[in-house]
Structures are given as C-alpha cells and as structure tokens.
Design an enzyme around this catalytic site. Structure first.
Site, PDB file in Angstrom:
ATOM      1  N   THR A 140      -4.660  65.081  11.915  1.00 18.05           N
ATOM      2  CA  THR A 140      -5.231  66.356  11.472  1.00 18.05           C
ATOM      3  C   THR A 140      -6.310  66.106  10.426  1.00 18.05           C
ATOM      4  O   THR A 140      -6.102  65.342   9.480  1.00 18.05           O
ATOM      5  CB  THR A 140      -4.118  67.235  10.865  1.00 18.05           C
ATOM      6  OG1 THR A 140      -3.155  67.469  11.883  1.00 18.05           O
ATOM      7  CG2 THR A 140      -4.666  68.558  10.348  1.00 18.05           C
ATOM      8  N   CYS A 187      -6.205  41.362 -12.115  1.00 19.46           N
ATOM      9  CA  CYS A 187      -4.801  41.065 -12.356  1.00 19.46           C
ATOM     10  C   CYS A 187      -4.107  40.813 -11.029  1.00 19.46           C
ATOM     11  O   CYS A 187      -4.009  41.707 -10.203  1.00 19.46           O
ATOM     12  CB  CYS A 187      -4.120  42.249 -13.027  1.00 19.46           C
ATOM     13  SG  CYS A 187      -3.949  42.029 -14.775  1.00 19.46           S
ATOM     14  N   GLN A 205     -21.163  51.621  -1.381  1.00 12.74           N
ATOM     15  CA  GLN A 205     -21.802  51.727  -2.699  1.00 12.74           C
ATOM     16  C   GLN A 205     -23.245  52.196  -2.623  1.00 12.74           C
ATOM     17  O   GLN A 205     -23.864  52.448  -3.652  1.00 12.74           O
ATOM     18  CB  GLN A 205     -21.722  50.384  -3.436  1.00 12.74           C
ATOM     19  CG  GLN A 205     -20.316  49.993  -3.860  1.00 12.74           C
ATOM     20  CD  GLN A 205     -19.758  50.872  -4.979  1.00 12.74           C
ATOM     21  OE1 GLN A 205     -20.477  51.658  -5.609  1.00 12.74           O
ATOM     22  NE2 GLN A 205     -18.460  50.774  -5.220  1.00 12.74           N
ATOM     23  N   ALA A 223     -13.168  54.571   2.918  1.00 16.80           N
ATOM     24  CA  ALA A 223     -13.889  53.392   3.393  1.00 16.80           C
ATOM     25  C   ALA A 223     -12.948  52.261   3.798  1.00 16.80           C
ATOM     26  O   ALA A 223     -13.260  51.485   4.697  1.00 16.80           O
ATOM     27  CB  ALA A 223     -14.872  52.909   2.343  1.00 16.80           C
ATOM     28  N   THR A 224     -11.786  52.174   3.180  1.00 17.25           N
ATOM     29  CA  THR A 224     -10.827  51.137   3.572  1.00 17.25           C
ATOM     30  C   THR A 224     -10.439  51.334   5.038  1.00 17.25           C
ATOM     31  O   THR A 224     -10.456  50.395   5.838  1.00 17.25           O
ATOM     32  CB  THR A 224      -9.563  51.198   2.687  1.00 17.25           C
ATOM     33  OG1 THR A 224      -9.950  50.963   1.333  1.00 17.25           O
ATOM     34  CG2 THR A 224      -8.529  50.166   3.109  1.00 17.25           C
ATOM     35  N   ASN A 262     -20.028  46.044  -4.776  1.00 20.33           N
ATOM     36  CA  ASN A 262     -19.381  46.939  -5.734  1.00 20.33           C
ATOM     37  C   ASN A 262     -19.310  46.362  -7.149  1.00 20.33           C
ATOM     38  O   ASN A 262     -19.314  47.100  -8.118  1.00 20.33           O
ATOM     39  CB  ASN A 262     -17.981  47.320  -5.241  1.00 20.33           C
ATOM     40  CG  ASN A 262     -17.238  46.168  -4.619  1.00 20.33           C
ATOM     41  OD1 ASN A 262     -17.669  45.589  -3.624  1.00 20.33           O
ATOM     42  ND2 ASN A 262     -16.132  45.797  -5.222  1.00 20.33           N
ATOM     43  N   HIS A 297     -15.514  59.615  -2.246  1.00 19.72           N
ATOM     44  CA  HIS A 297     -15.230  59.557  -3.689  1.00 19.72           C
ATOM     45  C   HIS A 297     -16.102  58.581  -4.480  1.00 19.72           C
ATOM     46  O   HIS A 297     -15.955  58.446  -5.687  1.00 19.72           O
ATOM     47  CB  HIS A 297     -13.740  59.282  -3.948  1.00 19.72           C
ATOM     48  CG  HIS A 297     -13.315  57.854  -3.799  1.00 19.72           C
ATOM     49  ND1 HIS A 297     -13.152  57.007  -4.869  1.00 19.72           N
ATOM     50  CD2 HIS A 297     -12.994  57.132  -2.712  1.00 19.72           C
ATOM     51  CE1 HIS A 297     -12.747  55.814  -4.433  1.00 19.72           C
ATOM     52  NE2 HIS A 297     -12.644  55.870  -3.125  1.00 19.72           N
TER      53      HIS A 297
HETATM   54  C1  LIG Z   1     -14.500  51.641  -2.975  1.00 19.42           C
HETATM   55  C2  LIG Z   1     -14.919  50.731  -1.889  1.00 19.42           C
HETATM   56  C3  LIG Z   1     -14.198  50.650  -0.694  1.00 19.42           C
HETATM   57  C4  LIG Z   1     -12.901  51.413  -0.488  1.00 19.42           C
HETATM   58  O1  LIG Z   1     -13.124  52.778  -0.350  1.00 19.42           O
HETATM   59  P1  LIG Z   1     -11.873  53.790  -0.316  1.00 19.42           P
HETATM   60  O2  LIG Z   1     -12.470  55.074   0.124  1.00 19.42           O
HETATM   61  O3  LIG Z   1     -11.361  53.836  -1.710  1.00 19.42           O
HETATM   62  O4  LIG Z   1     -10.876  53.262   0.638  1.00 19.42           O
HETATM   63  C5  LIG Z   1     -14.675  49.831   0.303  1.00 19.42           C
HETATM   64  N1  LIG Z   1     -15.801  49.128   0.148  1.00 19.42           N
HETATM   65  C6  LIG Z   1     -16.524  49.159  -0.980  1.00 19.42           C
HETATM   66  C7  LIG Z   1     -17.773  48.367  -1.097  1.00 19.42           C
HETATM   67  C8  LIG Z   1     -16.106  49.966  -2.039  1.00 19.42           C
HETATM   68  O5  LIG Z   1     -16.819  49.992  -3.168  1.00 19.42           O
END
Ligand SMILES: *Cc1c(COP(=O)(O)O)cnc(C)c1O
Length: 406
Positions: A243, A330, A182, A74-75, A154, A204
C-alpha cells in the site's frame, strides 16, 4: 547555560519543510483513502494525489512519471535496483562494478549479490574521492551487467564523473545504476541526459518526510525492468508491492516542487556559507585539511580534518549545541574510522579527526558564525590537552617517532 541548537547534519536527514507538512495533513484523516481502492471517491482522491506527486517528482528530474517507482526510501531503492537487476538480467551476466565509497545500502546489496552467486568488483577511488573512469573500463568483462556509482558522496559531497560513466555504459551496453540520494533536489539531476537507467533517491534528504523514496527505472531505449523484491499486490507496475504511503508521497511531491523552484538560488547561498565556514576555520586553526574534491562537490558540504584532534572527543565539546557527524563510525566493539575517508587514502588519525558539516535550507549565517566559534574553541581546547600536539609544536617529527605498544 547555552541552549542554542544548531543543526548541521543535513546529509543524515533534513528537517521537513513546513510547507511540505501542510500539504500532507489532509491525507492522514479527512482524505484517508488507499490509492489502490478503485471503487469510491476516497480511493480516487488518494490515487489522484499520488499521481500529482509522481508528476512533480518526475518533473524535477526531467523523466516520464511512469518511470518513477515509489519505495520506502533510498535503502529500498538501492536494494531493488541492484538485487532486482541481478535477478532480471541473470541470463546476460552476473558481474557488477561498484566503488568502495558507496553508501552501505549499495555495498551491502552488492555483498548479497555475491552470496547469491554474483561477482562484484569494488573499485578504489583517487585521493580526491573520485573513481577513475579508466579503472571502470578496465574492470568490464563480457559478464558485466551493471555499473553502480553514486552521484554525490554522503560524507564528503564529492561528485563522481557521472557523464563519463554514462557515456561508457552507453558504449558498452551496460546498465548504469546511480544512487543520487545526496544530489536530487540540491543540484540539477537529469538521469536521461547522463544515460542513467536506474536511480535511487529519497524524500527525507530533500526536505520531505522520512520513510518514502523512489527508484527511477528507464522505460525506453532501453526498456529496463527489475525483479520485484517484495511480493504482494503488484503495485507500482509490479516492481514494488505494498500500500502506498499516500501522505508521505504527497509530501515528497511537494518537496520536489519546492526544490525545482528554489534549488539554484539555494545552492548559491549554501556554497557561499560553506566556503565561509571552511575558510574561517582553516584561517583560525593550523593543520586543517579539507577532504574530497573541492572542484567537484556538493554546495552544502564540508568535510574537514583537524589534525591531532580526535573527532569524537572534539564533538563532545559542542554536541549539546551543534549537530554534526564525525569521521568515525561506532561498530559493536570499537570506533572505526570512516571507510570512505580510508578509501581516499587518509590515515586512521586524519580520518578519526574529521568532521562533516552539512548545511541546509534552514541554516543561517548566525548558525555558521556560532559554529566557527565553538569548533575553534573546541579544537584549541583539545590540542591544549594533547601531548601529541605539544610534540608537534616542539617540532618533533611525529612520523619518525617509534611508538611501541604495551
Ligand atoms: C541517506 C542515504 C541513503 C539511505 O536513504 P534512506 O531513505 O534513509 O533509506 C542511501 N544512499 C545515500 C547516498 C544516502 O545519503
């Protein structure tokens, strides 16, 4: 020694479902093809498996498989959507509207856009964590190309008013980008019905493997495009070279199929467990505050502040046994209170005293009972050592005390 381990940090990442792992295994060794190899059965087999997964994922969110672009998570999807749309639509305008409680992947991509000459409005939220649609409307200018608002937060599980935002974007002809990480796989998500044009999510957080995600890109009415942020072989309709992670994508597809099958029943089970957790803690402990909207929220999340208790210290009383998150982050030099809770108007003390409980598919009633016991003991222990708590119990108005710094 108590060796029990309870995982209640499913908003950070979910365990991969064993049924998902099983579908992935052949693609590591016996079916090793590159999905872009067009001249032998290994390649065809890999490509076929990727297309099946694309269909499973598209089916979960009710879109055309051709609207799914695979990424590393998602990033990356947030970055591709925001920077890619900023580049693609530069001739239309340079203004983006977002919200202060978005994930860092959205906020930092927006910061980058500002460095590239764009303008970004970061809106406040109300006390319940939701953005006001009137505030969004008021922030729109003739340069606004996109509105970025997440489906569900989140940290708190708060669900944003996405239907209204979708309607507003449609009326004004502005792109709607939504980080639905989420929400996908946990509650029904249908971006076309809402009027979302770009939507980021990841495997994930829905019981699939790490390192694979997707960006939904609307293909028709309007046909949306984003400028690739990765240059290379032109994979994924030219929007994301590299890929494909075949085993990961296969697992993501299976995770989507399982979610579609089990989501509704599972959401009901988890919301009951969550409500039980919340009610039990707030019954056992005084000065217990639930953060975020209780009406508009995800079924599996509870974010609770235990006043006059420092969350990080509290965690130390049980973190050998229970995995949770606290409302402190942190940074290099210090412990900062959560920017999400601060944006909702919580003071530093309440933000620092919060814990996020995120339940998941593998959470049980026993896990929750164990957690209630441990947290209640931890809070009582911390408070028994706290002079502030003693003053509060003596009826001293803490807000009226003049603290002096030495
Ligand atoms: C976990 C999360 C992300 C990042 O997802 P990744 O697959 O770990 O890069 C982005 N947005 C929200 C709201 C998330 O909870």
């Amino acid at each position: 020694m108590d060796t029990r381990r309870v995982y209640l940090d499913n908003n950070a990442t979910t365990p991969t479902d064993p049924r998902v792992v099983e579908t992935m295994i052949p693609f590591f060794h016996s079916m090793p093809g590159n999905a872009a190899s067009r001249n032998h059965p290994f390649g065809w087999e890999a490509e076929g498996a990727v297309e099946t997964a694309r269909e499973q994922i598209a089916d979960l969110i009710n879109v055309d498989p051709r609207e799914i672009i695979f990424t590393s998570g998602a990033t990356e999807s947030d970055n591709l959507a925001i920077k890619g749309a900023f580049e693609m639509y530069a001739r239309k305008g340079n203004h983006i509207i977002t919200v202060k409680t978005e994930h860092k992947a959205v906020l930092d991509a927006c910061n980058k856009v500002e460095k590239l000459g764009g303008q970004v409005t970061y809106l406040d939220v109300q006390a319940d964590g939701r953005v006001s649609v009137e505030d969004i409307k008021a922030a729109i200018t003739d340069k606004t190309i996109m509105i970025c608002v997440m489906w569900a937060n989140n940290e708190t599980g708060t669900i944003q008013p996405i239907e209204e935002i979708g309607a507003l974007c449609r009326e004004k002809g502005i792109l709607f980008m939504c980080d639905a990480t989420q929400a996908v796989g946990k509650i029904p998500v249908d971006p076309k019905k809402i009027g979302i044009h770009l939507m980021a999510f990841t495997s994930h957080k829905m019981y699939g493997p790490k390192g694979v995600g997707a960006l939904f890109v609307n293909r028709k009415n309007p046909r949306v495009k984003v400028t690739a942020q990765m240059d290379g072989g032109g994979h994924e309709r030219g929007m994301r070279s590299g890929t494909l992670n075949v085993p990961g994508i296969v697992g993501f597809g299976k995770a989507a199929a399982l979610a579609k099958e089990e989501m509704i029943e599972e959401a009901k089970r988890l919301s009951e467990l969550r409500d039980y957790l919340e009610a039990s803690l707030c019954e056992k402990l005084e000065e217990c505050y639930v953060n975020g909207s209780v009406e508009h929220r995800m079924p599996h999340v509870a974010n609770i502040s235990f006043k006059h208790v420092e969350g990080e210290g509290l965690m130390m009383t049980f973190n050998q046994n229970i995995a949770l998150s606290s409302g402190s982050a942190c940074t290099s030099a210090s412990l900062e209170p959560s920017y999400v809770l601060i944006a909702m108007g919580l003071g530093d003390d309440l933000a620092h005293s919060s814990l996020r409980f995120s339940l998941g598919r593998f959470s049980t009633k026993e896990d929750v009972d164990y957690t209630i016991e441990k947290i209640a003991n931890g809070v009582n222990h911390m408070r028994s050592l706290s002079p502030i708590w003693e003053m509060y119990k003596e009826g001293i108005d803490l807000d009226a005390v003049e603290w002096s710094a030495h």
